[in-house]
Write an enzyme that holds these catalytic residues in place. Structure first.
Site, mmCIF file in Angstrom:
data_model
loop_
_atom_site.group_PDB
_atom_site.id
_atom_site.type_symbol
_atom_site.label_atom_id
_atom_site.label_comp_id
_atom_site.label_asym_id
_atom_site.label_seq_id
_atom_site.Cartn_x
_atom_site.Cartn_y
_atom_site.Cartn_z
ATOM 1 N NE ARG A 151 -3.468 -1.951 3.119
ATOM 2 C CZ ARG A 151 -3.199 -3.245 3.813
ATOM 3 N NH1 ARG A 151 -1.887 -3.354 4.253
ATOM 4 N NH2 ARG A 151 -4.173 -4.104 4.059
ATOM 5 C CG HIS A 273 -6.473 -8.362 2.853
ATOM 6 N ND1 HIS A 273 -6.659 -8.708 1.443
ATOM 7 C CD2 HIS A 273 -6.085 -6.764 2.665
ATOM 8 C CE1 HIS A 273 -6.631 -7.549 0.609
ATOM 9 N NE2 HIS A 273 -6.416 -6.661 1.326
ATOM 10 C CE1 TYR A 282 -6.427 -5.440 -4.009
ATOM 11 C CE2 TYR A 282 -7.623 -6.110 -2.251
ATOM 12 C CZ TYR A 282 -7.069 -5.107 -2.804
ATOM 13 O OH TYR A 282 -6.493 -3.951 -2.151
#
Length: 332
Positions: A151, A273, A282
């Site tokens: 990220r 996650h 995704y």
């Protein structure tokens, strides 16, 4: 009531960071949401936080700021969390706050995050000038997002000490300060090596722990990553049909691994996650994978054989419609 409501924002932030260990990015989002609501109340002369004030705020977000349902829900979640904090402190009037009574906006069905193709990503990264120090930095930075699934906030938080090139591993600090260890691919090991060899030319690089340094000698800001990415995209020959951001590289990382048949639990681990449910968005199949699946259908394969043997063929009719012409041998 409005004056009292916003009086404890700093305490709310400190509590969230200390107890729940929320990321700096989450705290910034909470503050932006709360301040946006505060400015709205002031601009529209609200003296009390009523249900009507909150619903009018939703309309403002939708019509004036063109926010999506999920974006509006997030802002209301920030306000609801803050309201719950006040209620827990027994702040007078907090029990009457209307946030918990405001219904969540239901979003339509989503196909999940959009992803670029492998060729598009390679074309984009090829635009980076590796003959400059900034280009070497940016290639490594965006490479972290595509080749390792970072990220933007994780790129910002990455330190020099987090990367162990000798062991071929790096430690990533994700949401909720959860840490995960990733294997450094050969191409990223090369990118890191190249960047670390020139990092010393950046101001304050000898005193900063941050892996990526700006021209001014600060940890490179997320906003700078986004701005530079848009400049890179504008200079490329790409013409994507959806909004592309640095986070699209992370989406593409996950989507391409999914197309290669990687298991969801492996994707979950790589992406950092907390649950497989977060990973599910995704793993929608690419157009290429859908087409390949359809082509494996027996009926489709049968028609393809007929077309190859010219037993049937497509031709245009007088009214410009495409028709299927069947040979006499098949009719008999």
């Amino acid at each position: 009531q409005t004056r009292t409501f916003f009086k404890y924002v700093d305490s709310f932030v400190d509590y969230r960071q200390t107890v729940y260990e929320v990321s700096d990015q989450t705290v910034r989002s909470n503050l932006i949401d709360i301040n946006l609501f505060k400015n709205y109340l002031e601009d529209h002369n609200y003296t009390a936080i009523t249900g009507k004030a909150v619903m009018d705020f939703q309309v403002y977000l939708k019509e004036d700021r063109n926010n999506t349902g999920s974006s509006i829900n997030r802002k209301l979640f920030s306000l609801r969390s803050y309201g719950t904090f006040l209620n827990t402190l027994d702040i007078t009037g907090s029990e009457k706050l209307p946030f918990k009574d405001i219904l969540k906006i239901r979003s339509g069905y989503s196909d999940g995050p959009q992803a670029m193709t492998v060729d598009q990503v390679q074309t984009l990264l090829a635009q980076i000038d590796l003959g400059t120090y900034l280009g070497i930095r940016d290639y490594c930075l965006y490479g972290c997002m595509y080749y390792l699934g970072f990220r933007a906030g994780e790129v910002y938080a990455l330190t020099v000490q987090d990367v162990d090139l000798e062991a071929g591993k790096c430690t990533v600090t994700g949401k909720g300060k959860r840490k995960r260890t990733l294997h450094i691919t050969d191409n990223m090991a090369e990118a890191f090596t190249r960047w670390l060899s020139v990092r010393k030319h950046f101001k304050n690089s000898d005193t900063l722990d941050s892996m990526f340094v700006s021209k001014k000698g600060n940890p490179i800001a997320i906003r700078t990553m986004e701005d530079n990415f848009q400049k890179l995209l504008a200079a490329s020959p790409l013409d994507p049909k959806f909004h592309v951001t640095p986070h699209t590289l992370r989406h593409s990382f996950a989507s391409h691994l999914n197309d290669e048949g990687e298991e969801i639990l492996v994707l979950q681990s790589l992406l950092g996650h907390g649950t497989p449910r977060s990973t599910e968005i995704y793993i929608h199949p690419s157009d290429k994978r859908i087409r390949e699946a359809l082509e494996r259908l027996p009926a489709v394969q049968y028609v393809e054989r007929l077309l190859k043997t010219k037993t049937v063929k497509f031709q245009k009719s007088g009214n410009k419609k495409v028709c299927l012409k069947v040979s006499k041998s098949l009719k008999t």
